[in-house]
Design a protein around this motif. Structure first.
Motif, PDB file in Angstrom:
ATOM      1  N   THR A  16       0.829  -1.205   0.000  1.00  0.00           N
ATOM      2  CA  THR A  16       0.000   0.000   0.000  1.00  0.00           C
ATOM      3  C   THR A  16       0.862   1.253   0.000  1.00  0.00           C
ATOM      4  OG1 THR A  16      -1.797  -1.144   1.148  1.00  0.00           O
ATOM      5  CG2 THR A  16      -1.800   1.254   1.260  1.00  0.00           C
ATOM      6  N   VAL A 128     -16.885  -2.406   7.891  1.00  0.00           N
ATOM      7  CA  VAL A 128     -16.807  -3.431   6.846  1.00  0.00           C
ATOM      8  C   VAL A 128     -18.074  -4.276   6.900  1.00  0.00           C
ATOM      9  CG1 VAL A 128     -15.460  -5.363   5.932  1.00  0.00           C
ATOM     10  CG2 VAL A 128     -14.292  -3.499   7.148  1.00  0.00           C
ATOM     11  N   THR A 155      -9.245 -10.575   4.268  1.00  0.00           N
ATOM     12  CA  THR A 155      -8.570  -9.522   3.508  1.00  0.00           C
ATOM     13  C   THR A 155      -9.599  -8.908   2.570  1.00  0.00           C
ATOM     14  OG1 THR A 155      -7.972 -10.931   1.647  1.00  0.00           O
ATOM     15  CG2 THR A 155      -6.396 -10.827   3.493  1.00  0.00           C
ATOM     16  N   VAL A 156      -9.362  -7.671   2.184  1.00  0.00           N
ATOM     17  CA  VAL A 156     -10.205  -7.038   1.178  1.00  0.00           C
ATOM     18  C   VAL A 156      -9.450  -6.967  -0.145  1.00  0.00           C
ATOM     19  CG1 VAL A 156      -9.532  -4.638   1.586  1.00  0.00           C
ATOM     20  CG2 VAL A 156     -11.872  -5.159   0.860  1.00  0.00           C
ATOM     21  N   ASP A 157      -8.143  -7.209  -0.090  1.00  0.00           N
ATOM     22  CA  ASP A 157      -7.295  -7.099  -1.279  1.00  0.00           C
ATOM     23  C   ASP A 157      -6.799  -8.468  -1.740  1.00  0.00           C
ATOM     24  OD1 ASP A 157      -5.781  -7.389   1.027  1.00  0.00           O
ATOM     25  OD2 ASP A 157      -4.061  -6.306   0.210  1.00  0.00           O
ATOM     26  N   GLY A 161     -11.755 -10.685  -0.618  1.00  0.00           N
ATOM     27  CA  GLY A 161     -12.433  -9.516  -1.176  1.00  0.00           C
ATOM     28  C   GLY A 161     -13.837  -9.803  -1.675  1.00  0.00           C
ATOM     29  N   ALA A 162     -14.077 -11.013  -2.168  1.00  0.00           N
ATOM     30  CA  ALA A 162     -15.405 -11.369  -2.677  1.00  0.00           C
ATOM     31  C   ALA A 162     -16.428 -11.535  -1.559  1.00  0.00           C
ATOM     32  CB  ALA A 162     -15.313 -12.669  -3.481  1.00  0.00           C
ATOM     33  N   VAL A 164     -16.629  -9.394   1.018  1.00  0.00           N
ATOM     34  CA  VAL A 164     -16.860  -8.067   1.604  1.00  0.00           C
ATOM     35  C   VAL A 164     -17.789  -7.303   0.662  1.00  0.00           C
ATOM     36  CG1 VAL A 164     -15.800  -5.878   2.282  1.00  0.00           C
ATOM     37  CG2 VAL A 164     -14.636  -8.029   2.787  1.00  0.00           C
ATOM     38  N   HIS A 171     -10.651   2.805   2.489  1.00  0.00           N
ATOM     39  CA  HIS A 171     -10.358   1.458   1.993  1.00  0.00           C
ATOM     40  C   HIS A 171      -8.966   0.990   2.429  1.00  0.00           C
ATOM     41  CE1 HIS A 171      -9.598  -1.748  -0.989  1.00  0.00           C
ATOM     42  NE2 HIS A 171      -8.451  -1.135  -1.166  1.00  0.00           N
ATOM     43  N   VAL A 175      -6.835  -2.528   4.560  1.00  0.00           N
ATOM     44  CA  VAL A 175      -5.635  -3.257   4.140  1.00  0.00           C
ATOM     45  C   VAL A 175      -4.570  -3.206   5.236  1.00  0.00           C
ATOM     46  CG1 VAL A 175      -3.869  -3.447   2.334  1.00  0.00           C
ATOM     47  CG2 VAL A 175      -6.181  -2.756   1.729  1.00  0.00           C
TER      48      VAL A 175
END
Length: 200
Positions: A16, A128, A155-157, A161-162, A164, A171, A175
């Motif tokens: 990031t 979230v 994780t969102v990354d 991610g699917a 969330v 955002h 991470v």
């Protein structure tokens, strides 16, 4: 020239910061994250960030002029702080509790100058929203190993991610490092964010 030192082993935090134009020196703090168990989530995240930052800032092998950044994240669900689950059974329990609900990702940030010793610290919070995932999806996700090593078991990354469905707030904080907050802390200590950008 001021050097940014990241007191974290998190590849997501490093990526990031690099994507934001910084190229921090990584020095892992080695702080035992379990030593503060029992604190409220916001306080826990901030105190762990401060401990990590202080541990690295105390080293004598840092660059002469450095800003040391310590971060720590927990997911707050039902008032409880959820860090890394540690084992697959706990990760599955977490996901069964989280699915179809919302939690607040709290990330403590602590920035310390090595020259003057000044410190700036704050916590960023992002809501979230989690999908209604099936038991089969939970088992498959936990089997990948990804949720075992991250705060809140998601994780969102990455693969998570699917699962969330939405985020309210920064955002990047989900991470593991809030770029707008770090920029504010850098400015609070009298430095320029853009001066930390790595130059080709």
């Amino acid at each position: 020239m001021t050097v940014l030192v990241l007191a974290s082993a998190s590849p997501a935090r490093l990526a990031t910061l690099r994507n934001a134009g910084l190229d921090p020196l990584v020095i892992v703090s080695g702080v035992d994250e379990s030593q503060l168990d029992g604190l409220p989530p916001t306080e826990l995240a901030l105190q762990l960030a401060e401990l990590k930052c202080a541990a690295v800032a105390a080293r004598d092998d840092l660059p002469e002029s450095a800003l040391v950044l310590g971060c720590d994240s927990v997911l707050e669900l039902d008032g409880e702080a959820l860090g890394k689950p540690g084992d697959p059974d706990e990760a599955e329990r977490r996901w069964r509790a989280m699915r179809g609900r919302s939690g607040v990702l709290r990330t403590g940030h602590c920035l310390r100058e090595t020259t003057g010793g000044r410190v700036a610290a704050a916590t960023a919070s992002t809501t979230v929203h989690f999908a209604h995932v099936s038991d089969e999806e939970i088992k498959a996700y936990v089997a990948t190993g990804e949720p075992l090593y991250v705060a809140g078991a998601f994780t969102v990354d990455g693969l998570g991610g699917a699962f969330v469905t939405g985020i309210e707030g920064d955002h990047h904080n989900v991470v593991g490092v809030s770029l707008p907050l770090v920029r504010d802390l850098v400015g609070e200590l009298g430095h320029s964010w853009t001066s930390l950008w790595s130059r080709p």
